[in-house]
Enzyme design. Structure first.
Site, PDB file in Angstrom:
ATOM      1  N   SER A 150      -1.694  11.126  -0.944  1.00 49.89           N
ATOM      2  CA  SER A 150      -3.097  11.436  -0.640  1.00 49.89           C
ATOM      3  C   SER A 150      -3.247  12.939  -0.518  1.00 49.89           C
ATOM      4  O   SER A 150      -2.253  13.665  -0.373  1.00 49.89           O
ATOM      5  CB  SER A 150      -3.480  10.779   0.687  1.00 49.89           C
ATOM      6  OG  SER A 150      -4.695  11.310   1.191  1.00 49.89           O
ATOM      7  N   TYR A 163      -3.335   7.815   9.249  1.00 46.33           N
ATOM      8  CA  TYR A 163      -3.360   7.956   7.786  1.00 46.33           C
ATOM      9  C   TYR A 163      -2.684   9.273   7.387  1.00 46.33           C
ATOM     10  O   TYR A 163      -1.851   9.311   6.482  1.00 46.33           O
ATOM     11  CB  TYR A 163      -4.812   7.912   7.291  1.00 46.33           C
ATOM     12  CG  TYR A 163      -4.947   7.796   5.793  1.00 46.33           C
ATOM     13  CD1 TYR A 163      -4.760   6.580   5.158  1.00 46.33           C
ATOM     14  CD2 TYR A 163      -5.271   8.901   5.004  1.00 46.33           C
ATOM     15  CE1 TYR A 163      -4.887   6.459   3.774  1.00 46.33           C
ATOM     16  CE2 TYR A 163      -5.403   8.800   3.628  1.00 46.33           C
ATOM     17  CZ  TYR A 163      -5.217   7.570   3.015  1.00 46.33           C
ATOM     18  OH  TYR A 163      -5.341   7.457   1.659  1.00 46.33           O
TER      19      TYR A 163
HETATM   20  P1  NAP Z   1      -8.630  -0.139  -1.635  1.00 49.65           P
HETATM   21  O1  NAP Z   1      -9.641  -0.457  -2.666  1.00 49.65           O
HETATM   22  O2  NAP Z   1      -8.927  -0.346  -0.194  1.00 49.65           O
HETATM   23  O3  NAP Z   1      -7.241  -0.803  -2.036  1.00 49.65           O
HETATM   24  C1  NAP Z   1      -6.144  -0.883  -1.161  1.00 49.65           C
HETATM   25  C2  NAP Z   1      -5.207  -1.953  -1.654  1.00 49.65           C
HETATM   26  O4  NAP Z   1      -4.141  -2.159  -0.701  1.00 49.65           O
HETATM   27  C3  NAP Z   1      -5.913  -3.297  -1.789  1.00 49.65           C
HETATM   28  O5  NAP Z   1      -5.367  -4.002  -2.870  1.00 49.65           O
HETATM   29  C4  NAP Z   1      -5.539  -3.955  -0.474  1.00 49.65           C
HETATM   30  O6  NAP Z   1      -5.629  -5.354  -0.471  1.00 49.65           O
HETATM   31  C5  NAP Z   1      -4.094  -3.529  -0.363  1.00 49.65           C
HETATM   32  N1  NAP Z   1      -3.605  -3.745   0.992  1.00 49.65           N
HETATM   33  C6  NAP Z   1      -3.994  -3.117   2.121  1.00 49.65           C
HETATM   34  N2  NAP Z   1      -3.351  -3.618   3.178  1.00 49.65           N
HETATM   35  C7  NAP Z   1      -2.523  -4.588   2.712  1.00 49.65           C
HETATM   36  C8  NAP Z   1      -1.601  -5.475   3.316  1.00 49.65           C
HETATM   37  N3  NAP Z   1      -1.396  -5.489   4.647  1.00 49.65           N
HETATM   38  N4  NAP Z   1      -0.920  -6.354   2.531  1.00 49.65           N
HETATM   39  C9  NAP Z   1      -1.139  -6.374   1.197  1.00 49.65           C
HETATM   40  N5  NAP Z   1      -1.997  -5.557   0.574  1.00 49.65           N
HETATM   41  C10 NAP Z   1      -2.683  -4.676   1.322  1.00 49.65           C
HETATM   42  O7  NAP Z   1      -8.333   1.428  -1.723  1.00 49.65           O
HETATM   43  P2  NAP Z   1      -7.777   2.359  -2.881  1.00 49.65           P
HETATM   44  O8  NAP Z   1      -8.537   3.607  -2.777  1.00 49.65           O
HETATM   45  O9  NAP Z   1      -7.695   1.662  -4.182  1.00 49.65           O
HETATM   46  O10 NAP Z   1      -6.320   2.636  -2.306  1.00 49.65           O
HETATM   47  C11 NAP Z   1      -5.133   2.533  -3.054  1.00 49.65           C
HETATM   48  C12 NAP Z   1      -4.142   3.566  -2.522  1.00 49.65           C
HETATM   49  O11 NAP Z   1      -4.662   4.873  -2.792  1.00 49.65           O
HETATM   50  C13 NAP Z   1      -3.928   3.521  -1.012  1.00 49.65           C
HETATM   51  O12 NAP Z   1      -2.582   3.789  -0.720  1.00 49.65           O
HETATM   52  C14 NAP Z   1      -4.811   4.641  -0.511  1.00 49.65           C
HETATM   53  O13 NAP Z   1      -4.394   5.150   0.718  1.00 49.65           O
HETATM   54  C15 NAP Z   1      -4.637   5.652  -1.629  1.00 49.65           C
HETATM   55  N6  NAP Z   1      -5.656   6.691  -1.712  1.00 49.65           N
HETATM   56  C16 NAP Z   1      -6.956   6.414  -1.968  1.00 49.65           C
HETATM   57  C17 NAP Z   1      -7.859   7.468  -2.052  1.00 49.65           C
HETATM   58  C18 NAP Z   1      -9.308   7.257  -2.347  1.00 49.65           C
HETATM   59  O14 NAP Z   1     -10.063   8.231  -2.327  1.00 49.65           O
HETATM   60  N7  NAP Z   1      -9.778   6.075  -2.640  1.00 49.65           N
HETATM   61  C19 NAP Z   1      -7.440   8.773  -1.869  1.00 49.65           C
HETATM   62  C20 NAP Z   1      -6.107   9.014  -1.605  1.00 49.65           C
HETATM   63  C21 NAP Z   1      -5.214   7.976  -1.535  1.00 49.65           C
HETATM   64  P3  NAP Z   1      -6.991  -6.073   0.099  1.00 49.65           P
HETATM   65  O15 NAP Z   1      -8.029  -5.905  -0.963  1.00 49.65           O
HETATM   66  O16 NAP Z   1      -6.543  -7.477   0.305  1.00 49.65           O
HETATM   67  O17 NAP Z   1      -7.338  -5.361   1.368  1.00 49.65           O
END
Ligand code: NAP
Length: 258
Positions: A150, A163
């Site tokens: 991140s 986080y």
């Molecule tokens: P998201 O749409 O919230 O996706 C997160 C994913 O992780 C979902 O598939 C979620 O499943 C899964 N997950 C969370 N907790 C879990 C658990 N206990 N067991 C199994 N699966 C779990 O967010 P995203 O933005 O795509 O995030 C993906 C990654 O990118 C994360 O590591 C996040 O921190 C990172 N990231 C995102 C951003 C951003 O701006 N969006 C920026 C920097 C880093 P569910 O749908 O079942 O909850």
């Protein structure tokens, strides 16, 4: 000059198997589809059934295997590995994408919000990497690990203490694992997404003032889209990145360059 010498061939993932955590939505879904577009079969580890992702991967003619697991606990990891190997015979690529965020002032932050985030974002990421690396070594052909970091691997952030701790940890652990495993033919790298339009940032984007403040600071002049992850993920999953070890690539529209 056979096709073997064409640089584009070194990006191909034909015949490879990638295990991706959290690919039912958002960045994980785009990464799964991107790797499948490059020729890879996909094992998705999710707590709900990733129907849309399964459909998109299958439409590309690639195999999609669904494994259901709650990644808040490391107890599920041995079962994930045995199901993955039973279904596909091997694992070549691991993408540690699953992650959560809790937003509360540091003064009010609870132990629960600390532990929940640290468990999924860094503890499970480490032990998944360990389990898959053991499998890579058993298979004898090396492998690729991509961790999702991140901007808060580099910056402090605000109102997201666990986080920031977890994602700063992802950057460090990526380096550590690369140091230990590079000589075994295992590349460990990370991608640090910037501000991307997914569930993770719903709360930020629904606050019009924060949304505009963030947008105004992104040199590219737009929030990132999940598809922006595809190219960097394919690169780090492929032979094209064989001499890249322990590096975290920002996919942030220039945010960190400012
Ligand atoms: P998201 O749409 O919230 O996706 C997160 C994913 O992780 C979902 O598939 C979620 O499943 C899964 N997950 C969370 N907790 C879990 C658990 N206990 N067991 C199994 N699966 C779990 O967010 P995203 O933005 O795509 O995030 C993906 C990654 O990118 C994360 O590591 C996040 O921190 C990172 N990231 C995102 C951003 C951003 O701006 N969006 C920026 C920097 C880093 P569910 O749908 O079942 O909850």
């Amino acid at each position: 000059m056979g096709l073997k010498n064409n640089v584009l061939d070194s990006f191909a993932l034909t015949g490879k198997v990638a295990l991706i955590t959290g690919c039912n939505t958002g960045l994980g879904q785009a990464i799964a589809v991107g790797l499948a577009e490059a020729g890879c079969d996909i094992i998705g580890v999710n707590r709900s059934e990733p129907e849309q992702t399964a459909q998109q991967v299958s439409a590309l003619g690639r195999k999609f295997v669904s494994i259901r697991a709650e990644l808040g606990s490391v107890a599920v990891i041995p079962g994930i590995i045995s199901q993955a190997v039973a279904a596909c015979g091997k694992i070549d690529i691991l993408v540690n994408n699953a992650g959560i965020i809790r937003r509360t002032d540091a003064l009010d932050f609870t132990e629960q919000d600390w532990d929940d985030v640290m468990n999924v974002n860094i503890k499970t990421l480490f032990f998944m990497s360990q389990a898959v690396a053991r499998e890579f070594i058993r298979q004898g052909e090396g492998g690729k690990i991509i961790n999702i970091a991140s901007l808060l691997s580099y910056q402090g952030g605000i109102r997201v203490p666990s986080y920031t701790a977890s994602k700063s940890g992802v950057l460090g652990v990526t380096r550590l694992l690369a140091n230990e495993w590079a000589a075994k033919g295992i590349n460990v790298n990370a991608i640090a997404p910037g501000y991307m339009a997914t569930n993770n940032t719903d709360q930020l984007r629904s606050d019009e003032q924060r949304h505009q403040e963030i947008l105004g600071r992104i040199p590219a002049g737009r929030w990132g889209e999940p598809d922006d992850m595809k190219g960097p993920a394919v690169f780090l999953a492929s032979r094209a990145s064989d001499y890249i070890n322990g590096y975290t690539i920002a996919v942030d529209g220039g945010w960190l360059a400012r």
